[in-house]
Scaffold this active site. Structure first.
Site, PDB file in Angstrom:
ATOM      1  N   ARG A 239       0.821  -1.212   0.000  1.00 23.79           N
ATOM      2  CA  ARG A 239       0.000   0.000   0.000  1.00 23.79           C
ATOM      3  C   ARG A 239       0.858   1.266   0.000  1.00 23.79           C
ATOM      4  NH1 ARG A 239      -3.887   0.162  -2.403  1.00 23.79           N
ATOM      5  NH2 ARG A 239      -2.778   1.880  -3.363  1.00 23.79           N
TER       6      ARG A 239
ATOM      7  N   LYS B 186       2.950  24.861  -3.334  1.00 19.50           N
ATOM      8  CA  LYS B 186       1.657  24.270  -2.955  1.00 19.50           C
ATOM      9  C   LYS B 186       1.748  22.746  -3.066  1.00 19.50           C
ATOM     10  CE  LYS B 186      -0.809  28.394  -4.493  1.00 19.50           C
ATOM     11  NZ  LYS B 186      -1.757  28.972  -5.474  1.00 19.50           N
TER      12      LYS B 186
ATOM     13  N   LYS C 135       5.716  38.822  -2.433  1.00 20.01           N
ATOM     14  CA  LYS C 135       4.384  38.586  -2.973  1.00 20.01           C
ATOM     15  C   LYS C 135       3.428  39.687  -2.509  1.00 20.01           C
ATOM     16  CE  LYS C 135       2.981  34.312  -3.311  1.00 20.01           C
ATOM     17  NZ  LYS C 135       3.013  34.137  -4.787  1.00 20.01           N
TER      18      LYS C 135
ATOM     19  N   GLU D 250       6.149  39.880  -7.147  1.00 25.04           N
ATOM     20  CA  GLU D 250       4.822  39.660  -7.734  1.00 25.04           C
ATOM     21  C   GLU D 250       4.107  41.001  -7.873  1.00 25.04           C
ATOM     22  OE1 GLU D 250       2.047  36.506  -6.161  1.00 25.04           O
ATOM     23  OE2 GLU D 250       0.941  38.294  -5.551  1.00 25.04           O
TER      24      GLU D 250
ATOM     25  N   ASP E 145       0.657  38.413 -11.876  1.00 21.34           N
ATOM     26  CA  ASP E 145      -0.316  37.543 -11.216  1.00 21.34           C
ATOM     27  C   ASP E 145      -1.739  37.860 -11.654  1.00 21.34           C
ATOM     28  OD1 ASP E 145      -0.989  35.497  -9.294  1.00 21.34           O
ATOM     29  OD2 ASP E 145      -1.759  37.097  -8.025  1.00 21.34           O
TER      30      ASP E 145
END
Length: 302
Positions: free
Chosen positions: A98, A133, A165, A199, A220
């Protein structure tokens, strides 16, 4: 390729999670001397990633288990393909199955999705890259899977680059600081080997960011028309990265604007695990019967 030591650490933790005090079913049901052969079979087409991880699950469970690799990371395959063969003590194979499949299916799903994005931008200058992410604890494996799918990696962690950012810029703005001057100060504080990325979400921010010395400017959630305008304004003075609103349906149009990089969070946060199975095909103690190379029907151990 991900380092062996890192693979072993991740896989060992997964095995400990899955069988903290042993595999009660295999230890009570399967004879200690039983051996088995099992095949890794693709239920659907895709791109393979994680062969070393798959093999490590069996090796760390029982070093007597032998994994024969019939395909390599980055190889495309069709449904029904036999990708690997596993032979050895049956208890160990059943215990590791598994974890081996979970990680391989996850990595192959990321590689397959990445390959789709890479194909969609073929013929353009755009490079497909991942983001942070990622699944906690699995970043190194998922980054490898992106590479196996033909993509590239963005920064690995917060320690690897200066990347300002929207929330960083919001804090600076709230303090009344000049953006260009703030970036110049950051540049002075950075190691000379580090990279500065900023950004922006509006075209009118580009000049100030360029003046601050950005190496990469991330546009962005820009429309395609604004992406083209952004590429024109930057005019080769920085790497141009597009981010936000990227899907398989939109990535080709985004790439056509002339951006250098397209970052896609979906590569790792939304990839579906690929359908791969491990089928026990024969007891290693008796002759192997003739069977089609791509047969996928499991055969119980007598």
């Amino acid at each position: 390729m991900t380092r062996t030591r890192e693979i072993d650490r991740i896989v060992a933790e997964a095995l400990d999670e899955d069988a903290p005090w042993g595999d009660l079913t295999s230890e009570t049901l399967i004879p200690r001397t039983a051996t088995a052969t099992a095949e890794l079979v693709a239920r659907e087409p895709g791109v393979l990633s994680g062969v070393e991880v798959f093999a490590a699950a069996f090796r760390l469970t029982d070093p007597r288990i032998v994994v024969e690799r019939l395909a390599a990371d980055g190889d495309p395959f069709d449904a029904g393909a036999v990708l690997a063969r596993v032979q050895g003590p049956a208890r160990g194979i059943l215990t590791a199955e598994r974890v081996a499949l979970n990680l391989l299916q996850r990595m192959s799903g990321v590689a397959t999705l990445t390959a789709g994005y890479v194909a969609a931008v073929a013929g353009t200058r755009a490079r497909i890259v991942d983001t942070r992410k990622t699944t906690p604890g699995l970043r190194s494996l998922e980054r490898q899977a992106v590479r196996d799918g033909g993509g590239s990696n963005h920064r690995r962690s917060l320690s690897d680059a200066v990347m300002a950012k929207d929330n960083h810029l919001a804090v600076l703005t709230a303090d009344g600081r000049d953006l260009t001057e703030a970036l110049r100060v950051a540049r002075d504080r950075m190691p000379h080997t580090a990279h500065l990325e900023v950004e922006v979400d509006r075209l009118d921010q580009i000049d100030a960011v360029l003046a601050g010395g950005a190496d990469t400017i991330m546009l962005d959630n820009f429309s395609t028309d604004d992406l083209r305008e952004g590429v024109s304004r930057i005019a080769g003075r920085a790497v141009v990265e597009a981010s936000g609103g990227v899907s398989l349906d939109t990535v080709g149009e985004i790439a056509s604007t002339g951006v250098d990089v397209i970052s896609v969070g979906a590569l790792t946060h939304s990839a579906r695990a690929l359908d791969l199975g491990l089928d026990v095909v024969i007891d290693a103690g008796r002759p192997e019967p003739a069977r089609p190379a791509l047969q996928t029907t499991a055969e119980a151990i007598p």
